[in-house]
Structure formats: C-alpha cells, structure tokens
Design a protein around this motif. Structure first.
Motif, PDB file in Angstrom:
ATOM      1  N   GLU A 104       9.985  11.284  -3.921  1.00  0.00           N
ATOM      2  CA  GLU A 104      10.163  12.229  -2.802  1.00  0.00           C
ATOM      3  C   GLU A 104      10.738  13.552  -3.304  1.00  0.00           C
ATOM      4  O   GLU A 104      10.304  14.632  -2.873  1.00  0.00           O
ATOM      5  CB  GLU A 104      11.085  11.605  -1.755  1.00  0.00           C
ATOM      6  N   ARG A 105      11.692  13.478  -4.224  1.00  0.00           N
ATOM      7  CA  ARG A 105      12.278  14.708  -4.771  1.00  0.00           C
ATOM      8  C   ARG A 105      11.235  15.500  -5.577  1.00  0.00           C
ATOM      9  O   ARG A 105      11.169  16.720  -5.497  1.00  0.00           O
ATOM     10  CB  ARG A 105      13.473  14.353  -5.641  1.00  0.00           C
ATOM     11  N   ARG A 106      10.414  14.794  -6.332  1.00  0.00           N
ATOM     12  CA  ARG A 106       9.372  15.471  -7.109  1.00  0.00           C
ATOM     13  C   ARG A 106       8.375  16.171  -6.195  1.00  0.00           C
ATOM     14  O   ARG A 106       7.942  17.299  -6.465  1.00  0.00           O
ATOM     15  CB  ARG A 106       8.642  14.461  -7.990  1.00  0.00           C
ATOM     16  N   TYR A 139      -4.696  12.285  -5.381  1.00  0.00           N
ATOM     17  CA  TYR A 139      -4.202  11.937  -6.716  1.00  0.00           C
ATOM     18  C   TYR A 139      -3.083  12.872  -7.183  1.00  0.00           C
ATOM     19  O   TYR A 139      -2.244  12.478  -8.000  1.00  0.00           O
ATOM     20  CB  TYR A 139      -5.345  11.929  -7.725  1.00  0.00           C
ATOM     21  N   VAL A 140      -3.067  14.109  -6.650  1.00  0.00           N
ATOM     22  CA  VAL A 140      -1.992  15.041  -6.985  1.00  0.00           C
ATOM     23  C   VAL A 140      -0.657  14.515  -6.461  1.00  0.00           C
ATOM     24  O   VAL A 140       0.390  14.685  -7.094  1.00  0.00           O
ATOM     25  CB  VAL A 140      -2.294  16.439  -6.410  1.00  0.00           C
ATOM     26  N   ILE A 141      -0.699  13.850  -5.328  1.00  0.00           N
ATOM     27  CA  ILE A 141       0.516  13.285  -4.723  1.00  0.00           C
ATOM     28  C   ILE A 141       0.886  11.959  -5.395  1.00  0.00           C
ATOM     29  O   ILE A 141       2.049  11.723  -5.737  1.00  0.00           O
ATOM     30  CB  ILE A 141       0.297  13.092  -3.208  1.00  0.00           C
ATOM     31  N   ARG A 142      -0.116  11.108  -5.611  1.00  0.00           N
ATOM     32  CA  ARG A 142       0.165   9.785  -6.172  1.00  0.00           C
ATOM     33  C   ARG A 142       0.722   9.851  -7.598  1.00  0.00           C
ATOM     34  O   ARG A 142       1.499   8.983  -8.000  1.00  0.00           O
ATOM     35  CB  ARG A 142      -1.101   8.932  -6.154  1.00  0.00           C
ATOM     36  N   ARG A 154       0.850  -1.202   0.000  1.00  0.00           N
ATOM     37  CA  ARG A 154       0.000   0.000   0.000  1.00  0.00           C
ATOM     38  C   ARG A 154       0.879   1.243   0.000  1.00  0.00           C
ATOM     39  O   ARG A 154       2.055   1.188   0.414  1.00  0.00           O
ATOM     40  CB  ARG A 154      -0.908   0.036   1.239  1.00  0.00           C
ATOM     41  N   ILE A 155       0.300   2.353  -0.429  1.00  0.00           N
ATOM     42  CA  ILE A 155       0.929   3.661  -0.270  1.00  0.00           C
ATOM     43  C   ILE A 155      -0.029   4.506   0.555  1.00  0.00           C
ATOM     44  O   ILE A 155      -1.121   4.865   0.086  1.00  0.00           O
ATOM     45  CB  ILE A 155       1.206   4.340  -1.632  1.00  0.00           C
ATOM     46  N   ASN A 156       0.331   4.784   1.788  1.00  0.00           N
ATOM     47  CA  ASN A 156      -0.502   5.576   2.696  1.00  0.00           C
ATOM     48  C   ASN A 156       0.004   7.012   2.741  1.00  0.00           C
ATOM     49  O   ASN A 156       1.199   7.254   2.943  1.00  0.00           O
ATOM     50  CB  ASN A 156      -0.485   4.980   4.105  1.00  0.00           C
ATOM     51  N   GLU A 185       2.915  11.650  -8.755  1.00  0.00           N
ATOM     52  CA  GLU A 185       4.354  11.906  -8.763  1.00  0.00           C
ATOM     53  C   GLU A 185       5.163  10.618  -8.600  1.00  0.00           C
ATOM     54  O   GLU A 185       6.380  10.637  -8.703  1.00  0.00           O
ATOM     55  CB  GLU A 185       4.734  12.899  -7.652  1.00  0.00           C
ATOM     56  N   PHE A 186       4.468   9.506  -8.335  1.00  0.00           N
ATOM     57  CA  PHE A 186       5.131   8.204  -8.207  1.00  0.00           C
ATOM     58  C   PHE A 186       5.122   7.490  -9.555  1.00  0.00           C
ATOM     59  O   PHE A 186       4.108   7.484 -10.260  1.00  0.00           O
ATOM     60  CB  PHE A 186       4.400   7.326  -7.181  1.00  0.00           C
ATOM     61  N   ASP A 187       6.244   6.868  -9.898  1.00  0.00           N
ATOM     62  CA  ASP A 187       6.306   6.010 -11.082  1.00  0.00           C
ATOM     63  C   ASP A 187       6.013   4.558 -10.718  1.00  0.00           C
ATOM     64  O   ASP A 187       6.162   3.668 -11.555  1.00  0.00           O
ATOM     65  CB  ASP A 187       7.694   6.101 -11.735  1.00  0.00           C
ATOM     66  N   ILE A 188       5.632   4.337  -9.452  1.00  0.00           N
ATOM     67  CA  ILE A 188       5.279   3.001  -8.986  1.00  0.00           C
ATOM     68  C   ILE A 188       3.951   3.092  -8.241  1.00  0.00           C
ATOM     69  O   ILE A 188       3.548   4.164  -7.784  1.00  0.00           O
ATOM     70  CB  ILE A 188       6.365   2.411  -8.050  1.00  0.00           C
TER      71      ILE A 188
END
Length: 586
Positions: free
Chosen positions: A139-141, A116-119, A104-106, A121-124
C-alpha cells in the motif's frame, strides 16, 4: 446559542519525553532465534522513544521472519514505562499467527493504469500466506508511485475460513505535467524552462521528460526516460541525454559546452537502501574570447606576445613600454589551465560509476527526522581522453528537537584521485562556493591563480570537506499554511590540493616557484614577478561562516534567501554574503 452550534476546543499538552531503557526479543516459535532480529530494529538504547521507529522495526522483523520460512510469524511490541527514570523497556514478542492464505487480489478503480503495474508492487501473490506487513508495504509503495489520488487495501472473507481476498481500491489522477518555469538565482541569473513530463506513460508506469532551459548564463536541453521494472525485475533502467551551455559571468571567465548521454540501472537493496550503477559519456569544450588567450613567450614565433614575467626574466629585460609594461596582459589574460584546455579542443570523458543511497527520511520534500546518505564513485578512463577516480559523500541528518524546531547536521567530502601519469584537467577538479560554505561566491573558495593582471580564475581542488549545523523553525505568528520558515546556521569547510597543469611548453610558460628560483607574482601590490608558469594560492584555511535564511514554499515555487557572513576565509577567496534562488510553474 445565537449560532445554533457548539464550539469544541481540543487542548493538547506535550508529555514528558521518554528514552529507550532496554530492548529485548522473545519468541514462542520453536527453533526461532529471537535475538537474530536485533539487527532489524530501528530503535536503540538511549534514543528517544518514537512510535514510528517501533512500527518500522516490527515491519522489518516480520518480513525477515517470512523470508526465513516463518510465513505466519507475527511481531508484537510491548513497552514497560519507568515513570521515575522516564525510560521505556521495549520487548518484541515473536509469535505464530493464524494460518491464513490469500485467495485472490482484486483491483478496482484503475481505469488507465495496467493491472500488472499495480500487482508488481506486491511481494505476495495469490496462494501465499497472508502477511499484514507485506500488505502495508505494498500500500505504501502504491501511494509513493504518485499515480493515484487514493489507495486503500482491505480484506474480505474467502471461500473458506483460512482464505482472504485482498481488495485494492484506487482512484486515478492526472500524471502528466506541462510547465513553464521562471526564476532567478545569483549564480545563473534569470532562467526560464519549458518542460513536459509523464509519470505513467501509456499506463505502463514509465517515466518520460523533455525540458528546454534558457537563461542569462545557462542554456540547454535534456531528455529522460525511466523503466522502473526492467524485464519485470525490480531494476530501474534510466536513459538521459543532455546538452548544457554555461556562459562566462562574474564568477568565471570562460564558458563551457557539454553534450552527454548516460544510461543507468537502479536496484532497491532494501526499503531504505538503493544502489545505482551508471555509465556516462560526454563531450566538453571551453569557449574564451581571443583577447584572453593571446600570450606567447616563444621568441621568434610569429605569435610572439610576451608576458611581463617572461620579459622581466630575460637578460637584458625586454622593453614593454608600448603596453605600459603589461605585454600580453594589457587586455587581460585567462589562467594557464584555462588556455591550455581551450587549445586542447573538445575532450571526451567516458566513465563508470555507482551511487549508494541510504534514506530513512520521514518526508523527502520537507523532512523533520531521519538520515540521508549518498556515497558515489566515478572512474573515468573507460576509453575517452581523461582518467581519474572521483569519490564523494554527502550525509544529512534531521532531528525534530522541540515542537516544530528541526535540527540539521550536514557533512560532505570528496577526493579526486590521479591514476597513473595522466594529468588531471582543471575542469575535472571540484569547484566550491556556497554549496560548501555559505557566504562565499560560486567558485569563491580554494586554489586561485595569483596573476594580478589576469582573470584570477578559481582552479578548484582535488580534496574538500564541509560541515554544517542548521536549525529550522516556522514563524509562530504565521499560519503553517503560509509555508514560511526561518533558519539559522553555521558552516565550515575547505577545498585544497590543486593538481592540474602549471606549465605549458607550447607558449614557453615553464618556470614556477616549485621548479625554479623565479620570483612569483603578487596581488597586493600587483607585480608580475619572473615566473612564466602558473603561480597560485593553495592554502588549507578552514572557511567558516554564520548566517540566517528564509525558506518559503510559495505559490510561485520554492524560494530561499540566505544572508551569511564569513568568519574565516582565505586571502584570495571571493565573498557573496547574500544569495537567492527560486522559480515557479504555471
């Protein structure tokens, strides 16, 4: 003892610098070609050893291995120092890492920003193989979004030994700005701007800005909107609407009014490479006092008001004693291309263009290492009234030399290409001054009208190049918090090859040194000659200058003072040794 505490002193000594002696790539993964990772290395043989470059290389290689299907590949750098030669032999070892998946990503702490604005930025995502390099990139993004005071991504054990839970801890911050800015520059005079902007509109990651500018010589407004993820793809959509008014000043005899609209799309090709495509449409017109546009050499016309060159070319010469021999020049006169542009009225330009941006800077606001390259082309002629191809390149290379001494090499160049038989407007030419070689006035370099009794306007050129070498260093006797730096620099460059109008049949200004045997005008001593068309200087002199600067990140905004002395210049160039610019927000 009196203070009831300890005084701790940290002594830091800089060791010997090492260079890269060799680079090798090794893989323990079957069928994985380690040497194919060479193109993703940020380090090169002979360069100074830089830990940050090695870390970026590891990240790029690990991500590329993941793209090729080796989701659990781990890149570990190793180094063997040669103490005598002061070199480091680097080995990138590519091994199979532990097989761990993301359960999960919490996300915690985002009280305003949508999940969704945060998610995005993840490529995974959930279910993918855990890849530390991709997590670090996310994290850098998130930090670069500038929506949060703090960003921290950590892991917790999942429901089984091969599962992890990503915890994203955030702290929101204000993303809206209202500013009233004031400043002064030697080009635009006193200037004030009121703007309101929001970087995270409605918590959706949208950017919007409205600004109004009013100054001595520059006025206007602008509206901007950016959707960074169009249709949930990593494609940014930008919209700009603007109106600008440039008034006549000591550097130009005419004013301009511009109203334009520009939509654009931005694509991130790599972390350090971006592409922007755009469409621009704008309407432009010139303003000029009637006294500077009243020459007319058409005999018999009701508007007949001859120039001294036309009068001298007649047989017998016309008598201009009533105007002290100056004719229509007695009250001044703008250059022929300016008057022709004025008579043409409003001009519509419709252009398609793109920009390639390569950026490896360590800090965009205050860089000390890295390379920034902009390459742009614009094709005008997609409808509208003008046709041309404009190409420009700008490159800046920063290198930290010793201690806080930073070197900057700046190269730039451009070409304006004529397409077909369409004439290039003077306003579409490149205009250069201190933006190319410091020590010169705005519009102070390049081809210039040689009418000694007129405004002697800068005509611009279709080709330019520039090179600059600068050293920046803080003042050692001041704390770094003061934000004051000094600079010394040397500039060189040139602007040449005017291809705009030189004759105008409407006013019977037809003869030039290139198309006839007329006598050209001279500036010193001032003579009108017999050429009724445009007489101009277009020497390809290399302009050079040296100077010093003061750069201050002040509480009133960024300020820069420059004093430069030209070493070589064109005969008719305009010099401005001191230049100042800055502003504030409150």
């Amino acid at each position: 003892p009196e203070r009831k505490g300890f005084l701790v002193t940290f002594k830091i000594e800089e060791g010997q610098q090492y260079r890269i002696g060799s680079i090798d790539f090794r893989s323990s993964i079957p069928n994985f070609d380690a040497s194919s990772m060479r193109s993703y290395s940020r380090v090169s043989i002979g360069s100074l050893y830089n830990v940050e470059s090695v870390e970026k290389s590891v990240e790029e290689m690990q991500i590329e291995a993941s793209r090729r299907g080796y989701a659990f590949a781990v890149v570990r750098p190793g180094g063997d120092r040669n103490f005598e030669a002061h070199t480091v032999a680097i080995v990138f070892n590519i091994d199979e890492g532990p097989r761990t998946y993301i359960e999960r990503i919490n996300i915690r702490g985002n009280t305003r920003t949508r999940d969704y604005v945060i998610r995005r930025e993840f490529d995974i995502s959930e279910g993918d193989a855990y890849n530390r390099a991709l997590v670090d990139r996310a994290e850098r993004r998130l930090k670069n979004l500038d929506f949060f005071k703090s960003v921290k991504i950590s892991t917790e054990p999942g429901s089984s030994s091969d599962r992890v839970v990503l915890i994203v801890d955030l702290e929101e911050k204000s993303t809206g700005d209202f500013s009233v800015s004031g400043g002064y520059s030697t080009t635009d005079g006193a200037l004030a701007e009121v703007s309101i902007s929001e970087r995270n509109l409605l918590g959706r990651g949208l950017f919007a800005k409205a600004a109004v500018t009013y100054g001595q010589y520059a006025r206007g407004y602008s509206l901007s909107f950016v959707e960074p993820y169009l249709l949930d793809y990593r494609v940014a959509l930008g919209l700009d609407l603007y109106q600008r008014q440039q008034l006549a000043n000591s550097f130009i005899s005419y004013g301009t009014k511009t109203l334009g609209f520009s939509p654009r799309l931005g694509f991130s090709l790599r972390e350090d490479l971006a592409l922007q495509v755009r469409y621009s449409i704008y309407q432009q017109e010139i303003t000029l006092p009637s006294t500077l546009a009243n020459c007319n050499n058409v005999l018999g016309s009701s508007a007949f008001n001859p120039s001294p060159a036309f009068a001298a070319s007649q047989t017998p010469p016309l008598d201009l004693t009533s105007s002290n021999g100056l004719g229509c020049y007695s009250d001044g006169e703008a250059s022929l291309p300016v008057r022709k542009e004025l008579a043409g009225g409003r001009t519509l330009t419709s252009a398609l263009g793109y920009t390639l941006n390569y950026n490896t800077l360590d800090n965009n606001k205050n860089p000390s290492d890295g390379l920034l390259i902009d390459f742009r082309q614009d094709f005008a002629g997609v409808g509208g009234d003008v046709t041309y191809l404009k190409t420009a390149m700008d490159a800046k290379y920063y290198q930290s030399l010793v201690s806080d001494l930073v070197g900057l090499v700046h190269l730039q160049g451009g070409v304006l290409t004529k397409i077909g038989n369409n004439e290039i407007r003077m306003l579409d030419h490149f205009q250069m001054g201190p933006n190319l070689v410091r020590g010169f006035a705005p519009n102070g370099i390049g081809p210039r009208d040689l009418n000694p009794f007129g405004t002697q306007d800068a005509l611009g050129g279709t080709k330019y190049w520039g090179a600059s070498l600068e050293l920046q260093m803080p003042f050692w006797f001041l704390p770094k918090e003061v934000g004051l730096k000094g600079a010394v620099y040397a500039d060189a460059g040139s602007l040449f090859d005017y291809q705009g109008p030189t004759t105008w049949s409407v006013t019977n200004e037809l003869t030039t040194p290139k198309n006839s045997s007329c006598v050209p005008s001279t500036v010193n001593p001032p003579t009108a000659g017999t050429c009724t068309g445009l007489v101009y200087d277009d020497s390809r002199v290399v302009r050079t200058s040296v100077g010093v600067g003061l750069i201050w990140a002040s509480p009133f905004g960024p300020l820069r003072f420059d004093y430069a002395v030209p070493l070589t210049k064109g005969k008719y160039d305009r010099v401005q040794e001191f230049r100042f610019g800055g502003g504030t927000s409150f």
